[in-house]
Write an enzyme that holds these catalytic residues in place. Structure first.
Site, PDB file in Angstrom:
ATOM      1  N   ASP A 176       9.680   2.460   9.544  1.00 14.63           N
ATOM      2  CA  ASP A 176       9.240   2.815   8.189  1.00 14.63           C
ATOM      3  C   ASP A 176       9.483   4.297   7.999  1.00 14.63           C
ATOM      4  O   ASP A 176      10.430   4.845   8.547  1.00 14.63           O
ATOM      5  CB  ASP A 176       7.779   2.392   7.954  1.00 14.63           C
ATOM      6  CG  ASP A 176       6.774   3.176   8.795  1.00 14.63           C
ATOM      7  OD1 ASP A 176       7.137   3.650   9.883  1.00 14.63           O
ATOM      8  OD2 ASP A 176       5.609   3.310   8.355  1.00 14.63           O
ATOM      9  N   GLY A 182       2.594   7.828  14.005  1.00 19.98           N
ATOM     10  CA  GLY A 182       1.284   7.682  13.381  1.00 19.98           C
ATOM     11  C   GLY A 182       0.231   7.333  14.424  1.00 19.98           C
ATOM     12  O   GLY A 182       0.541   6.889  15.534  1.00 19.98           O
TER      13      GLY A 182
END
Length: 358
Positions: A154, A75
């Site tokens: 995650d 990300g």
């Protein structure tokens, strides 16, 4: 990937969508940032993949990264850092879309082929390792390095690593180590090894051939996994739920395990303990349940000091000297860890309707 005309349906220049023959092609298009995933990219992928799932002219989907450095470096953590400084909700909104995308990929009704070449980190694992045809190369460097920046795995990574052989997934989660293609195959994060110089040819074959047949023609035996050779001492050291005890065992084993202990102790103490608990709790969950758990944990890290400090030290100021709070693993209590998993009430991530759309 061939010179033929392609139907282009790009919602943003950062991610491109084409139909080549019966193949839907997703190109992550931020090569200077190693194709780091932004909120706009995740939203565009979610929309386009949902559309292709219902398109009879699309038989399979391929995702790959532009440039030579990798599929996706994770990300966009600089954007996350800025959002934390501003006290905004952009990161929480990004994760909500990103996790829906990961769940869609895991349930995709058509072959979803991921070229996991070069760097595949964090969010890059989410958009590839949940797919049905996961291809690594001799250039693959995969990992969930979140503890280095004061965060935890995650994008469903806790679930994936909980399913790895023995305690090797726990080792990967706590150390954040970069894994080669052979190690990714051993951990269950990938399925097939193809030399990087054959990927373009394989992509062209996928435009007209059935996925299984095309992939079988290009697949080759992978090198031996270093991680597999280390499993005996990894299993012995990482058993249980006590991070301090894991580090003590690593130091007792000696040799390369001492360096591993040093590596873990340099990470965010809070992140190490919460990552260990996250992997343990993920075992037996569905992907949707694991993503919901990771969302709870993630929002707590956004509110705490270590995530922001880790990004500052590694990416913003690049001094590589984070000041963790608390500073030692022994200072992170059981109640501190439990608080990361408490329900969010109205802020809980809702995923069931997203799955029903495909």
């Amino acid at each position: 990937m061939g010179e033929q005309a392609a139907e282009k349906t790009a919602a943003t220049d950062e991610v491109l969508f084409e139909r080549r023959g019966r193949l839907g092609v997703v190109t992550l298009n931020r090569p200077k940032a190693v194709n780091a995933l932004t909120a706009g990219m995740a939203a565009a992928m979610l929309e386009q993949l949902t559309r292709w799932a219902h398109d009879d002219d699309v038989a399979a989907v391929l995702v790959h990264g532009a440039g030579e450095r990798g599929l996706c470096a994770g990300g966009d953590i600089v954007a996350i850092y800025r959002d934390m400084l501003d006290g905004g909700d952009a990161t929480a909104d990004f994760w909500a879309v990103e996790y829906r995308l990961d769940l869609l990929i895991s349930d995709y009704p058509k072959p979803y082929v991921a070229f996991m070449d070069g760097l595949v980190l964090g969010g890059g694992v989410g958009i590839s390792a949940h797919g049905s045809v996961r291809i690594v190369t001799e250039r693959t460097r995969m990992g969930m390095p979140e503890t280095t920046i004061g965060f935890v795995p995650d994008v469903g990574g806790t679930l994936l690593l909980s399913r790895s052989p023995g305690e090797t997934g726990t080792h990967a989660a706590l150390t954040g180590a970069h894994l080669n293609g052979a190690d990714a195959l051993f951990l269950g994060l990938a399925d097939i090894f193809v030399p990087s110089d054959r990927l373009e040819e394989l992509a062209s074959a996928l435009e007209t051939e059935a996925v299984d047949a095309a992939v079988a023609r290009f697949a080759e035996p992978a090198p031996d996994s270093v991680l597999a050779a280390q499993q005996e001492w990894i299993d012995a050291c990482y058993a249980g739920d006590d991070a301090e005890e894991i580090i003590r065992r690593l130091r007792t084993v000696g040799g390369e395990a001492v360096d591993v202990a040093d590596t873990i102790e340099a990470k965010s103490p809070t992140a190490v303990k919460v990552a260990l608990a996250s992997v343990r709790r993920a075992s037996g969950l569905t992907l949707a349940e694991a993503l919901q758990q990771e969302y709870r944990v993630g929002l707590r890290f956004l509110a705490g000091p270590d995530f922001r400090e880790g990004i500052r030290a590694q990416v913003v100021d690049k001094d590589r000297t984070p000041h963790w709070k608390p500073a030692s693993i022994a200072e992170v209590g059981r109640d501190d860890v439990e608080a990361y998993f408490a329900p969010l009430g109205e802020r809980e991530l809702k995923l069931s309707k997203e799955r029903d759309n495909v």
